[in-house]
Design an enzyme around this catalytic site. Structure first.
Site, mmCIF file in Angstrom:
data_model
loop_
_atom_site.group_PDB
_atom_site.id
_atom_site.type_symbol
_atom_site.label_atom_id
_atom_site.label_comp_id
_atom_site.label_asym_id
_atom_site.label_seq_id
_atom_site.Cartn_x
_atom_site.Cartn_y
_atom_site.Cartn_z
ATOM 1 C CE LYS A 22 33.313 47.271 42.344
ATOM 2 N NZ LYS A 22 34.471 46.776 43.109
ATOM 3 C CG ASN A 23 35.557 44.280 40.181
ATOM 4 O OD1 ASN A 23 35.606 45.237 40.950
ATOM 5 N ND2 ASN A 23 34.937 43.155 40.472
ATOM 6 N NE ARG A 92 40.028 42.301 49.621
ATOM 7 C CZ ARG A 92 40.988 41.623 50.210
ATOM 8 N NH1 ARG A 92 41.200 41.735 51.494
ATOM 9 N NH2 ARG A 92 41.761 40.807 49.509
ATOM 10 C CB CYS A 116 36.254 42.615 53.407
ATOM 11 S SG CYS A 116 35.451 41.255 52.621
ATOM 12 N NE ARG A 121 37.722 39.851 49.215
ATOM 13 C CZ ARG A 121 37.234 40.846 48.467
ATOM 14 N NH1 ARG A 121 36.478 41.780 49.016
ATOM 15 N NH2 ARG A 121 37.495 40.902 47.181
ATOM 16 N N PRO A 122 42.652 36.784 52.028
ATOM 17 C CG PRO A 122 43.381 34.575 51.785
ATOM 18 C CD PRO A 122 42.147 35.414 51.975
ATOM 19 C CB VAL A 123 47.047 39.774 49.706
ATOM 20 C CG1 VAL A 123 45.779 40.590 49.535
ATOM 21 C CG2 VAL A 123 47.776 40.178 50.968
ATOM 22 C CG LEU A 125 47.148 32.872 46.167
ATOM 23 C CD1 LEU A 125 45.840 32.613 45.438
ATOM 24 C CD2 LEU A 125 48.053 31.640 46.075
ATOM 25 C CG ASP A 304 31.533 40.438 42.690
ATOM 26 O OD1 ASP A 304 31.769 40.011 43.834
ATOM 27 O OD2 ASP A 304 32.375 41.059 42.015
ATOM 28 N NE ARG A 396 33.665 50.043 47.838
ATOM 29 C CZ ARG A 396 34.200 48.877 48.139
ATOM 30 N NH1 ARG A 396 33.756 48.195 49.170
ATOM 31 N NH2 ARG A 396 35.188 48.378 47.430
HETATM 32 C C1 UD1 Z 1 37.902 40.184 42.719
HETATM 33 C C2 UD1 Z 1 36.800 41.218 42.578
HETATM 34 C C3 UD1 Z 1 35.634 40.890 43.500
HETATM 35 C C4 UD1 Z 1 35.161 39.462 43.262
HETATM 36 C C5 UD1 Z 1 36.323 38.487 43.339
HETATM 37 C C6 UD1 Z 1 35.928 37.070 42.963
HETATM 38 C C7 UD1 Z 1 38.043 43.207 42.000
HETATM 39 C C8 UD1 Z 1 38.495 44.579 42.395
HETATM 40 N N1 UD1 Z 1 37.353 42.526 42.914
HETATM 41 O O1 UD1 Z 1 38.380 40.258 44.066
HETATM 42 O O2 UD1 Z 1 34.580 41.818 43.212
HETATM 43 O O3 UD1 Z 1 34.207 39.117 44.248
HETATM 44 O O4 UD1 Z 1 37.372 38.888 42.431
HETATM 45 O O5 UD1 Z 1 35.423 37.031 41.682
HETATM 46 O O6 UD1 Z 1 38.246 42.782 40.885
HETATM 47 N N2 UD1 Z 1 42.632 34.162 47.598
HETATM 48 C C9 UD1 Z 1 43.617 33.629 48.369
HETATM 49 N N3 UD1 Z 1 44.834 34.261 48.401
HETATM 50 C C10 UD1 Z 1 45.082 35.379 47.679
HETATM 51 C C11 UD1 Z 1 44.066 35.931 46.894
HETATM 52 C C12 UD1 Z 1 42.838 35.297 46.875
HETATM 53 O O7 UD1 Z 1 43.439 32.602 49.029
HETATM 54 O O8 UD1 Z 1 46.199 35.900 47.741
HETATM 55 C C13 UD1 Z 1 41.306 33.504 47.549
HETATM 56 C C14 UD1 Z 1 40.202 34.377 48.088
HETATM 57 O O9 UD1 Z 1 40.083 34.274 49.482
HETATM 58 C C15 UD1 Z 1 38.985 33.832 47.364
HETATM 59 C C16 UD1 Z 1 39.573 33.432 46.012
HETATM 60 O O10 UD1 Z 1 40.974 33.336 46.186
HETATM 61 O O11 UD1 Z 1 38.492 32.693 48.011
HETATM 62 C C17 UD1 Z 1 39.282 34.385 44.889
HETATM 63 O O12 UD1 Z 1 39.618 35.707 45.280
HETATM 64 P P1 UD1 Z 1 40.172 36.766 44.224
HETATM 65 O O13 UD1 Z 1 39.830 36.285 42.855
HETATM 66 O O14 UD1 Z 1 41.588 37.055 44.522
HETATM 67 O O15 UD1 Z 1 39.325 38.060 44.557
HETATM 68 P P2 UD1 Z 1 39.764 39.566 44.448
HETATM 69 O O16 UD1 Z 1 40.741 39.753 43.337
HETATM 70 O O17 UD1 Z 1 40.119 40.084 45.804
#
Ligand code: UD1
Length: 420
Positions: A22-23, A92, A116, A121-123, A125, A304, A396
């Site tokens: 999926k991912n 997301r 969520c 779950r910030p973006v 970065l 996960d 999902r």
């Molecule tokens: C992806 C996976 C999700 C998995 C996660 C961690 C997909 C679609 N989803 O989610 O199933 O649980 O990786 O392996 O592939 N963070 C920040 N700022 C950001 C982005 C992330 O602080 O801009 C933090 C998050 O809060 C978290 C960490 O970084 O603590 C890792 O998150 P991230 O690897 O980005 O997860 P996703 O890509 O959302």
């Protein structure tokens, strides 16, 4: 809303074929927008999230066809650049359109995903990385609004290793002018798969699978064919299904190295694991030993799989501690597992699990995808009947989970459930 009804206590035995990841798929699909023409993604799983991504990309003008796990994506007529809130709030991973849109079309309007079920779950970065490539980004009305001419290469160091931010920046940088270096890049196999697809499209990426990626931007990418990697989380979930029921399970279509963190913990718990080319077999012990895990970035134990491990440890012969170092609040399954008789105490980002001799069936509520998987696993070993409500979460991310479990001898059925 459908529910799963499970009669627990069946020992699972047999072979299943693991579906595509999926991912990985959710990153590969938007990546197809980086070229003009038709790309093919083989081994795409039939999942609700894939349907959600399909409808989002269609709103942007992509022509998409899906049959027999083959996804055809034609990007020749892309003419929309917006990912509305209605899509992003459902999934997301919709944020993955940001990199391709800004990288190839120079504009994007993508809803901020918000929190969520298990916390923020910030973006940040994603935004900082794409800004460094030269995009002008502002946040307005809950949206990320990005504009750019041709992006330029940059050196980007992520404070936190992020799967999504690495994927987004890699996609945007593939068409930038000059070289981009991503330090502390995510090393997850799904990111390596994305790099593989981009390379097949003509991108120049070094260091794939390591935490330092070097991307030399090219002027254009071409469509490509790609076979999606197997889903290591689905595979891990089925291994635990074998382990928790005292069974024997063989998985086909896996990459065993992707599962090392999980299989080594299963061995520590007393399971026998046999590795073949593209296959894995598990034989459960009569009694499971307690084993601590800490969810961490790849190649660590996946967050996960944390909920599923918690279910397994609920019936181990002692106390285990499961800690999540990625998502501190990802424990919504714990109160539901407690309803099945598990003895679990939460301490900050750890669950202290005292194994019990038996779980007993009850009605439980899914709160998110992996929590749902953990409740199904617990239901497989609980005495009597367990009803797992709100199974749309499981659809999902798991292709035909009840059929695969039935083929291993589980007594599980999907029924129309009551509404809440
Ligand atoms: C992806 C996976 C999700 C998995 C996660 C961690 C997909 C679609 N989803 O989610 O199933 O649980 O990786 O392996 O592939 N963070 C920040 N700022 C950001 C982005 C992330 O602080 O801009 C933090 C998050 O809060 C978290 C960490 O970084 O603590 C890792 O998150 P991230 O690897 O980005 O997860 P996703 O890509 O959302």
């Amino acid at each position: 809303m459908d529910k799963f009804v499970i009669q627990g206590g069946r020992r699972l035995s047999g072979t299943i074929s693991v579906s595509g990841a999926k991912n990985a798929t959710l990153a590969l699909m938007p990546a197809a927008m980086l070229s003009s023409g038709t790309s093919l993604l083989h081994n795409t799983p039939a999942l609700r999230d894939v349907t959600t991504m399909t409808s989002l990309l269609r709103t942007m003008g992509m022509r998409i066809d899906f049959r027999d796990n083959l996804l055809t994506l034609d990007s020749a007529a892309v003419n929309g650049y917006e990912a509305p809130y209605e899509h992003v709030k459902k999934m997301r991973a919709s944020i993955y359109v940001l990199g391709p849109l800004i990288g190839r079309y120079g504009r994007a309007k993508v809803s901020l995903p918000g929190g969520c079920a298990w916390g923020p779950r910030p973006v940040n970065l994603h935004i900082e990385g794409i800004r460094k490539l030269g995009a002008d980004i502002r946040l307005e009305g809950g949206y990320i609004i990005a504009k750019a001419g041709r992006l330029h290469g940059a050196r980007i160091h992520f404070d936190v290793s992020s799967v999504g931010a690495t994927g987004n920046v890699m996609m945007a940088a593939a068409l930038a002018k000059g070289t981009t270096v991503i330090e502390n890049a995510a090393m997850e196999p799904e990111i390596t798969a994305l790099a593989g697809f981009l390379i097949a499209m003509g991108a120049r990426i070094d260091g794939s699978g390591t935490n330092r990626l070097e991307i030399q931007g090219v002027d254009a990418l071409h469509p490509a064919d790609f076979i999606t990697i197997p889903d290591r989380i689905e595979a891990g979930t089925f291994l635990i299904a074998g382990a928790i029921t005292g069974g024997n399970v063989r998985l086909e279509h896996v990459v065993p190295e992707h599962l090392s963190a999980i299989t080594s913990k299963l061995e520590a718990a007393g399971c026998a694991i046999r590795v073949g080319p593209g296959s894995l077999s598990l034989t459960a012990p009569p009694t499971l030993r307690p084993v601590d895990v800490t969810a961490a970035v790849y190649p660590g134990f996946p967050t996960d799989m944390q909920a599923q491990w918690t279910s397994l440890m609920s019936v181990a012969s002692g106390t285990a501690v499961v800690t999540d170092s990625i998502y501190f609040d990802r424990f919504k399954h714990v109160p539901e597992l407690t309803r099945l008789g598990a003895d679990i105490e939460l301490k900050e980002n750890s669950a202290v699990i005292r194994g019990v001799a038996r779980l007993a069936g009850a009605k439980v509520m899914s709160t998110d995808l992996r929590a749902s998987a953990s409740l199904i696993l617990a239901g497989l070993v609980a005495s009597g009947t367990t009803e797992v409500l709100r199974v749309y979460h499981i659809d999902r991310g798991y292709e035909a989970i009840e059929k695969k479990l039935q083929s291993l001898g589980a007594e599980i059925s999907r029924e129309a459930g009551e509404e809440f």
